[in-house]
Design a protein around this motif. Structure first.
Motif, PDB file in Angstrom:
ATOM      1  N   ARG B 206       0.989  -1.145   0.005  1.00 22.98           N
ATOM      2  CA  ARG B 206      -0.002  -0.045  -0.023  1.00 22.98           C
ATOM      3  C   ARG B 206       1.029   1.225   0.200  1.00 22.98           C
ATOM      4  O   ARG B 206       0.549   2.210  -0.836  1.00 22.98           O
ATOM      5  CB  ARG B 206      -0.987   0.019   1.256  1.00 22.98           C
ATOM      6  CG  ARG B 206      -2.143  -0.816   1.148  1.00 22.98           C
ATOM      7  CD  ARG B 206      -2.993  -0.625   2.692  1.00 22.98           C
ATOM      8  NE  ARG B 206      -3.821  -1.590   2.576  1.00 22.98           N
ATOM      9  CZ  ARG B 206      -5.092  -1.550   1.823  1.00 22.98           C
ATOM     10  NH1 ARG B 206      -5.454  -0.355   1.223  1.00 22.98           N
ATOM     11  NH2 ARG B 206      -5.951  -2.592   2.139  1.00 22.98           N
ATOM     12  N   ASP B 207       1.887   1.318   0.904  1.00 28.69           N
ATOM     13  CA  ASP B 207       2.751   2.315   0.918  1.00 28.69           C
ATOM     14  C   ASP B 207       3.453   2.648  -0.286  1.00 28.69           C
ATOM     15  O   ASP B 207       3.398   3.699  -0.807  1.00 28.69           O
ATOM     16  CB  ASP B 207       3.838   2.311   2.055  1.00 28.69           C
ATOM     17  CG  ASP B 207       3.151   2.175   3.366  1.00 28.69           C
ATOM     18  OD1 ASP B 207       2.091   2.705   3.466  1.00 28.69           O
ATOM     19  OD2 ASP B 207       3.940   1.687   4.369  1.00 28.69           O
ATOM     20  N   LEU B 208       3.898   1.628  -1.067  1.00 28.73           N
ATOM     21  CA  LEU B 208       4.487   1.762  -2.460  1.00 28.73           C
ATOM     22  C   LEU B 208       3.760   2.193  -3.583  1.00 28.73           C
ATOM     23  O   LEU B 208       4.237   3.075  -4.314  1.00 28.73           O
ATOM     24  CB  LEU B 208       5.215   0.600  -2.684  1.00 28.73           C
ATOM     25  CG  LEU B 208       6.431  -0.193  -2.167  1.00 28.73           C
ATOM     26  CD1 LEU B 208       6.879  -1.538  -2.521  1.00 28.73           C
ATOM     27  CD2 LEU B 208       7.640   0.897  -2.322  1.00 28.73           C
ATOM     28  N   CYS B 209       2.402   1.858  -3.363  1.00 26.03           N
ATOM     29  CA  CYS B 209       1.429   2.135  -4.506  1.00 26.03           C
ATOM     30  C   CYS B 209       1.337   3.839  -4.327  1.00 26.03           C
ATOM     31  O   CYS B 209       0.825   4.518  -5.272  1.00 26.03           O
ATOM     32  CB  CYS B 209       0.170   1.518  -4.140  1.00 26.03           C
ATOM     33  SG  CYS B 209       0.248  -0.095  -4.601  1.00 26.03           S
ATOM     34  N   GLN B 210       1.615   4.547  -3.175  1.00 26.21           N
ATOM     35  CA  GLN B 210       1.427   6.013  -3.166  1.00 26.21           C
ATOM     36  C   GLN B 210       2.519   6.629  -4.256  1.00 26.21           C
ATOM     37  O   GLN B 210       2.604   7.804  -4.518  1.00 26.21           O
ATOM     38  CB  GLN B 210       1.829   6.434  -1.631  1.00 26.21           C
ATOM     39  CG  GLN B 210       0.689   5.920  -0.701  1.00 26.21           C
ATOM     40  CD  GLN B 210       1.196   6.410   0.653  1.00 26.21           C
ATOM     41  OE1 GLN B 210       1.781   7.014   0.804  1.00 26.21           O
ATOM     42  NE2 GLN B 210       0.380   5.560   1.567  1.00 26.21           N
ATOM     43  N   VAL B 211       3.591   5.855  -4.619  1.00 26.77           N
ATOM     44  CA  VAL B 211       4.666   6.677  -5.149  1.00 26.77           C
ATOM     45  C   VAL B 211       4.913   6.060  -6.590  1.00 26.77           C
ATOM     46  O   VAL B 211       5.795   6.405  -7.315  1.00 26.77           O
ATOM     47  CB  VAL B 211       6.010   6.616  -4.242  1.00 26.77           C
ATOM     48  CG1 VAL B 211       5.908   7.669  -3.201  1.00 26.77           C
ATOM     49  CG2 VAL B 211       6.406   5.328  -3.810  1.00 26.77           C
ATOM     50  N   LEU B 212       4.405   4.647  -6.852  1.00 24.98           N
ATOM     51  CA  LEU B 212       4.462   3.938  -7.972  1.00 24.98           C
ATOM     52  C   LEU B 212       3.305   4.348  -8.855  1.00 24.98           C
ATOM     53  O   LEU B 212       2.280   4.813  -8.620  1.00 24.98           O
ATOM     54  CB  LEU B 212       4.469   2.552  -7.741  1.00 24.98           C
ATOM     55  CG  LEU B 212       5.754   1.934  -7.178  1.00 24.98           C
ATOM     56  CD1 LEU B 212       5.373   0.235  -6.516  1.00 24.98           C
ATOM     57  CD2 LEU B 212       6.920   2.047  -7.587  1.00 24.98           C
ATOM     58  N   HIS B 213       3.495   4.087 -10.374  1.00 21.63           N
ATOM     59  CA  HIS B 213       2.782   4.405 -11.455  1.00 21.63           C
ATOM     60  C   HIS B 213       2.192   3.165 -12.215  1.00 21.63           C
ATOM     61  O   HIS B 213       1.265   3.054 -12.873  1.00 21.63           O
ATOM     62  CB  HIS B 213       3.091   5.357 -12.456  1.00 21.63           C
ATOM     63  CG  HIS B 213       3.455   6.516 -11.730  1.00 21.63           C
ATOM     64  ND1 HIS B 213       4.816   6.892 -11.084  1.00 21.63           N
ATOM     65  CD2 HIS B 213       2.821   7.731 -11.446  1.00 21.63           C
ATOM     66  CE1 HIS B 213       4.782   8.114 -10.461  1.00 21.63           C
ATOM     67  NE2 HIS B 213       3.618   8.634 -10.872  1.00 21.63           N
TER      68      HIS B 213
END
Lengths: 334, 375
Positions: B206-213
């Motif tokens: 979830r955290d990574l999805c904040q910065v990934l595309h």
């Protein structure tokens, strides 16, 4: 047979053949050649003990630790220690002393034990540059109090990091690893010098587990209490063929909280344990740990979910690294 | 259109890249100082302290409990006195400029380059790993660069890349580096994509999805047996990750490496495709990639192309709109077709876009919206 069946069968065959020790035919079993095995039908494990291994200041007494080494070796081979060392090693050997220094001072192979073994090798006529005190890394060795050295004046002392690992992958069973170049390229023989301690995942660390320090990827082989990985690692040719003797540092073992040093769970055993059969040694070491755990009110390793079943696996027909059957062992207290 | 010469050039280039198991060419860009040893360990973000200086890692479903001075299964995270550290933060061992099609991401900025990097380590142990020399290595076994997160976006721009790809090994195990790099790059207009096995717990994902595309997930099989015997992992958490990505609206593509006799059973493929349609939707692209004998699985032959074509047909029959064939340069299965009218929209040869008939995000013929992130 259709194409799918053929591939499945060939895969199964390939996996099975990978479990056949490639050089096992040289020996009657996974044990070292008869020339360097103690005589007798049973696997002999010697527990040599001295109450004066430590002085009043709780420091090891080098001379007495050396006497323990001699007693262990003499009782293992039932022969004069000097003759045994000459029988085991030639002047041309490059002998690796595989210590275990992960836990730092207090729970690493003691320097006094290593010094005693080095001294005996020098007496055989092996030059200092052909004795290599070795573990995973320089840092581990230093943390345990060893002085790093590369030269001609004294035994070598360095970690795998100096020379790295083979580029070739060595495989057996579930294990596929690169092997320490110190072991593969430099050593013609190895004396295994583990320390006896509890291990939080695989149950105990003693003879067999010590060779996790000889491969590049031990982190991949701790799950399922190290079974069958510990046994498989010991089937790798460099380990199986070069290891001639194991002397386990059981001076101040630890029965709980390992692998790091937890002084509250150590005890004064004051022993050096000697064997050529590493499986038999590990079985004996396992019982020593269990006894201490029981005496101190702790559950057994099995109850704790970390029974070292890899010891049984090492003894099975696939591995034949030794015996875990106490009926087939001769345990000598000296 | 390509001339004959250009066509042959691009085909050979694609073929060479595909046959190269390790990334094609080590990047020699300015500002990459090689690290003599592990640089400045950084405290890990996903772990719990336990008694007696133990820690429990909660980054991936393996949940390693690690004693002092020991490392997790990944080999790149170490317990030092009861504090858990990542040993690979800012120390990639592979840095390359790759076409985004190499990841493969076919519906994400096609024809662009991705600044691609990896550190040592992985949280599974695939017997068929094509990058095992770095994925199964510890950080001290590989040559690494010093490359802090703040510098990467500029390097990407200097090298004509519009995205950063975390790839080759397993980005899950260098998640802190991925997060910080992606966050810094986002501020400079550079996108980030993660090429992963999906073996990660929900919170860090979830955290990574904040910065990934975009994310590409290597779904290695659709049976727990395969994951247990050939991957040393589990299927269920990977499926959960895919569902999570879908729920978060993350653009996701799936790669399924088809290994003869191991995960190419028609029923298994049918079940997989039905699951994708039901749980992720028919617009999720899936790439059926050709296996080549590698690492510890050298006894099996390369996947017959007919098997890949069968897998693609199974996917189409199940209702998946964008099934692809991978690792077969020049195969029509590499192309994107409009799911409504069947028009060829993007023609590829290997990693090269030969023709792109998309009109923004629409089929140039019937105006059907094609899902993805387009230029």
């Amino acid at each position: 047979m259709d194409r799918r069946d053929f591939l499945k069968k060939s895969t199964a065959l390939a996996l099975a053949s990978s479990c056949i020790p490639r050089q096992l035919s040289a020996f009657s079993s996974g044990l070292p050649s008869p020339q360097i095995r103690p005589v007798g039908d049973k696997s002999r494990v010697v527990i040599a003990s001295r109450s004066d291994a430590k002085d009043n200041n709780n420091r090891y007494v080098g001379m007495n630790v050396a006497r323990l080494v001699d007693a262990a070796v003499e009782n293992l081979y039932r022969e004069n220690a000097q003759k045994v060392w000459k029988k085991l090693f030639s002047k041309d050997d490059v002998v690796g002393l595989k210590v275990n220094c992960l836990a730092g001072k207090g729970l690493s192979t003691s320097k006094e034990l290593v010094d005693a073994v080095s001294e005996r090798l020098l007496q055989v006529g092996i030059t200092p540059s052909h004795i290599i005190i070795w573990d995973r890394s320089d840092k581990d060795l230093q943390r345990a109090g060893y002085g790093l050295y590369q030269g001609n004046k004294q035994p070598q002392c360095y970690g795998n990091n100096r020379f790295g690992y083979t580029s070739t992958l060595y495989e057996f069973g579930e294990v596929g690893s690169l092997v320490s170049r110190i072991l593969h390229d430099q050593c013609t023989a190895v004396i295994n010098l583990p320390i006896l301690k509890d291990h939080g995942i695989v149950g105990i660390t003693a003879a067999l587990k010590n060779f996790f320090g000889a491969i590049n990827n031990p982190n991949k082989y701790h799950h399922n209490t190290g079974d069958p990985y510990v046994a498989d690692v010991n089937m790798l040719a460099d380990i199986r063929n070069k290891t001639r003797l194991t002397l386990c540092d059981a001076l101040t073992p630890q029965y709980e909280g390992g692998p790091p040093h937890m002084p509250q769970w150590t005890w004064q055993q004051n022993s050096v344990i000697a064997a050529v059969d590493m499986v038999a040694m590990d079985k004996v070491c396992w019982e020593m740990i269990e006894n201490q755990r029981r005496d101190n009110g702790l559950p057994s390793l099995k109850q704790s979910g970390r029974e070292p079943t890899y010891i049984h696996t090492a003894a099975d027909d696939h591995h034949q690294l030794g015996t875990d059957d106490t009926e087939k062992m001769e345990i000598v207290k000296a | 259109m390509f001339s004959r010469r250009e066509f042959i050039k691009s085909t050979c280039g694609a073929g060479c890249l595909l046959l190269s198991p390790v990334p094609s060419k080590i990047f020699q860009g300015a500002g990459l100082a090689q690290a003599a040893e592990i640089q400045r360990p950084v405290e890990a973000r996903y772990y719990e302290k336990q008694p007696n200086r133990k820690i429990k890692c909660v980054l991936c479903p393996r949940e390693c409990v690690i004693d002092d001075l020991e490392r997790g299964y990944c080999g790149v995270r170490e317990n030092r006195g009861g504090t858990y550290y990542t040993l690979v933060y800012g120390n990639p061992c592979a840095v390359h400029v790759d076409p985004i099609e190499k990841k493969p991401l076919f519906h994400f900025l096609p024809g662009t380059n991705a600044f691609s990097l990896a550190t040592a380590g992985c949280n599974v142990l695939c017997k068929f790993c094509q990058n095992w020399e770095i994925s199964q290595a510890r950080p001290e076994e590989v040559k690494a660069y010093q490359l802090p997160p703040r510098d990467i976006a500029d390097l990407a721009k200097q090298n004509g890349c519009v995205s950063i790809a975390y790839t080759y090994t397993e980005p899950v195990i260098f998640t802190e580096y991925v997060y910080d790099t992606s966050a810094a790059a986002g501020e400079k207009g550079i996108k980030s994509v993660m090429i992963s096995n999906g073996y990660i717990k929900a919170e860090p994902m979830r955290d990574l999805c904040q910065v990934l595309h975009a994310v590409k997930i290597d779904l290695k099989a659709y049976t727990e047996r395969f994951y247990r015997e050939l991957v040393n992992g589990e299927l269920k958490p990977v499926l959960e990750t895919l569902v999570l990505l879908k729920s978060l609206g993350m653009w996701t593509e799936i790669v399924y490496l088809v290994i003869p006799s191991q995960n190419d059973d028609k029923n298994e493929l049918q079940d997989l495709c039905k699951w994708i349609v039901a749980e992720l939707g028919p617009d999720t692209p899936i790439h059926f990639s050709r296996f080549h004998p590698q690492y510890r699985l050298k006894n099996l032959p390369p996947t017959p192309i007919s098997v890949l074509q069968t897998a693609k047909k199974i996917a189409l029959d199940a209702g998946i709109h964008f099934p692809y064939i991978g690792n077969v340069p020049g195969d029509p299965g590499e192309n994107t077709y409009c799911p409504s009218c069947g028009t060829l929209l993007i023609r590829r040869i290997g990693f090269t876009i030969v023709e792109n008939k998309l009109s923004k995000n629409l089929c140039s013929k019937c105006r059907t919206k094609i899902p993805g992130i387009w230029l």
